[in-house]
Scaffold this active site. Sequence first.
Site, PDB file in Angstrom:
ATOM      1  N   ASP A  65       2.105   7.905   8.585  1.00  0.00           N
ATOM      2  CA  ASP A  65       3.796   8.418   8.003  1.00  0.00           C
ATOM      3  C   ASP A  65       3.981   8.412   6.473  1.00  0.00           C
ATOM      4  O   ASP A  65       2.961   7.827   6.247  1.00  0.00           O
ATOM      5  CB  ASP A  65       4.465   8.328   8.615  1.00  0.00           C
ATOM      6  CG  ASP A  65       5.155   6.593   8.634  1.00  0.00           C
ATOM      7  OD1 ASP A  65       3.641   5.871   8.174  1.00  0.00           O
ATOM      8  OD2 ASP A  65       5.396   5.606   8.329  1.00  0.00           O
ATOM      9  N   GLU A 122       4.515   3.646  10.088  1.00  0.00           N
ATOM     10  CA  GLU A 122       4.561   2.190   9.713  1.00  0.00           C
ATOM     11  C   GLU A 122       5.626   1.942   8.460  1.00  0.00           C
ATOM     12  O   GLU A 122       5.933   0.656   8.438  1.00  0.00           O
ATOM     13  CB  GLU A 122       2.910   2.553   9.041  1.00  0.00           C
ATOM     14  CG  GLU A 122       2.324   1.147   8.504  1.00  0.00           C
ATOM     15  CD  GLU A 122       3.601   0.591   7.221  1.00  0.00           C
ATOM     16  OE1 GLU A 122       3.696  -0.964   7.017  1.00  0.00           O
ATOM     17  OE2 GLU A 122       3.346   1.131   6.143  1.00  0.00           O
ATOM     18  N   GLU A 123       6.104   2.900   8.219  1.00  0.00           N
ATOM     19  CA  GLU A 123       7.335   2.564   6.691  1.00  0.00           C
ATOM     20  C   GLU A 123       8.636   2.081   7.359  1.00  0.00           C
ATOM     21  O   GLU A 123       8.852   0.842   6.711  1.00  0.00           O
ATOM     22  CB  GLU A 123       7.298   3.941   6.181  1.00  0.00           C
ATOM     23  CG  GLU A 123       6.280   4.775   5.481  1.00  0.00           C
ATOM     24  CD  GLU A 123       5.433   4.098   4.512  1.00  0.00           C
ATOM     25  OE1 GLU A 123       6.346   2.446   3.971  1.00  0.00           O
ATOM     26  OE2 GLU A 123       4.402   4.166   3.290  1.00  0.00           O
ATOM     27  N   ARG A 162      -7.763 -12.643   2.627  1.00  0.00           N
ATOM     28  CA  ARG A 162      -7.402 -13.840   2.811  1.00  0.00           C
ATOM     29  C   ARG A 162      -7.658 -14.075   4.365  1.00  0.00           C
ATOM     30  O   ARG A 162      -7.216 -13.128   5.353  1.00  0.00           O
ATOM     31  CB  ARG A 162      -6.789 -14.296   1.970  1.00  0.00           C
ATOM     32  CG  ARG A 162      -5.323 -14.389   2.644  1.00  0.00           C
ATOM     33  CD  ARG A 162      -4.481 -14.786   1.678  1.00  0.00           C
ATOM     34  NE  ARG A 162      -4.469 -16.082   2.359  1.00  0.00           N
ATOM     35  CZ  ARG A 162      -4.855 -16.784   1.347  1.00  0.00           C
ATOM     36  NH1 ARG A 162      -5.045 -16.631   0.130  1.00  0.00           N
ATOM     37  NH2 ARG A 162      -4.198 -18.422   2.183  1.00  0.00           N
ATOM     38  N   HIS A 349       4.943   3.815  -3.463  1.00  0.00           N
ATOM     39  CA  HIS A 349       6.667   3.828  -3.125  1.00  0.00           C
ATOM     40  C   HIS A 349       7.392   4.900  -4.341  1.00  0.00           C
ATOM     41  O   HIS A 349       7.827   4.408  -4.303  1.00  0.00           O
ATOM     42  CB  HIS A 349       7.064   2.642  -2.716  1.00  0.00           C
ATOM     43  CG  HIS A 349       6.094   2.130  -1.345  1.00  0.00           C
ATOM     44  ND1 HIS A 349       7.872   2.093  -0.707  1.00  0.00           N
ATOM     45  CD2 HIS A 349       5.779   2.504  -0.609  1.00  0.00           C
ATOM     46  CE1 HIS A 349       6.802   1.222   0.515  1.00  0.00           C
ATOM     47  NE2 HIS A 349       5.569   1.910   0.538  1.00  0.00           N
TER      48      HIS A 349
END
Length: 376
Positions: A65, A122-123, A162, A349
């Site tokens: 998306d 996802e956003e 990580r 963004h």
Amino acid sequence: MTQWRRHMHRFPECGFDLPLTANFIVEKLESFGIEVTCNIGQQGIVGVLRCGTGDASIGLRADMDALHINEQNSFEHRSCHDGKMHACGHDGHSAMLLGAASHLAENKGFNGTVHFIFQPDEEHGKGAQAMIDDGLFERFQINTIYGLHNMPGLAEGQFIVRPGSLMASESSFEIVIEGVGGHAAMPHRGIDPIVVGSQIIMALQTIVSRNLNAIEETAVVSATEFITNGTVNVIPSQVIIKGDCRCFTEDSLVKIEQAMERIVAGICQAAGAQYQFNFLNTFYPTVNSSTPTEHVIQAAVAVFGDEHVERNCLPLTISEDFSSMLRVKPGCYGLLGNGVDSVGGCALHNPEYDFNDNILKLGAQYWVQLVSDQLK
């Protein structure tokens, strides 16, 4: 991959409304000879590729998306859809995974099953859970799951990861305080919600400093809006406080929510005001499993070189809804440098952002290496 990426960039779609993007990806997967299942969690896609007789399986996830942003770039592949653009690189993530799918379908060289997962929305933090709720992990036997995101400001070919908490949760809150409004010259006749709200905002800052472990529980609590229905000479009857919280463990998330409501309830009771409290968690902390993280580091070193892999980077306060998948399955999420110059250094963004096509090959190679290592 560059052609695919730029095609998706020209025709961005948002949320769960991804017909053009989903159809494009399905057509490519099917052209590679990969078995495809569509409409999982509305527009989610899973491509399945089997080789050999092994029972082991792996899931590789890309997001599809775009964002509701007006693109300010002038290159030929800029967005054709007003108010929408791929300002986070999901076009590149999908292209890299398609590249890996194409290579693996043609060359095989592994023993087991690869699931190519293309996720919507996802956003807004809803797509991963929608696919899970629609039976993603019941319909497909996936042992471990992996995700990858580009990172502007990190050099091309640099990779960071990580074990444990890599990214923060994201939660929003809304506090509605109901007082008794009146004339600004006679505050004693009402219950001033501005004073109550101000006390609450200051007290919220004690959550991080006095309720969480200073070493083990990093968090941020920010009040970002203060809305009233008063005017220059009128004490309002209502105040609305809105804000945002970030932390790195679900235990901290629970503590923050409980402490926040306790503070609101106590201050309102002391002032004689009424309140409503709403706490909405959008993204969970992104927590990498230890063994899959070791696998990711092994694959990254093989592709990018030992000197270009940071194995224990600092946690990031940004959020990612791949976290919902990691709550169900062991896995790992890593970050690949998008560049530091004008080509790849523009922040995510941002209306001038563009995915750096130079890293498409690197990302696809990483996916192929991870599959080759885990499905020997």
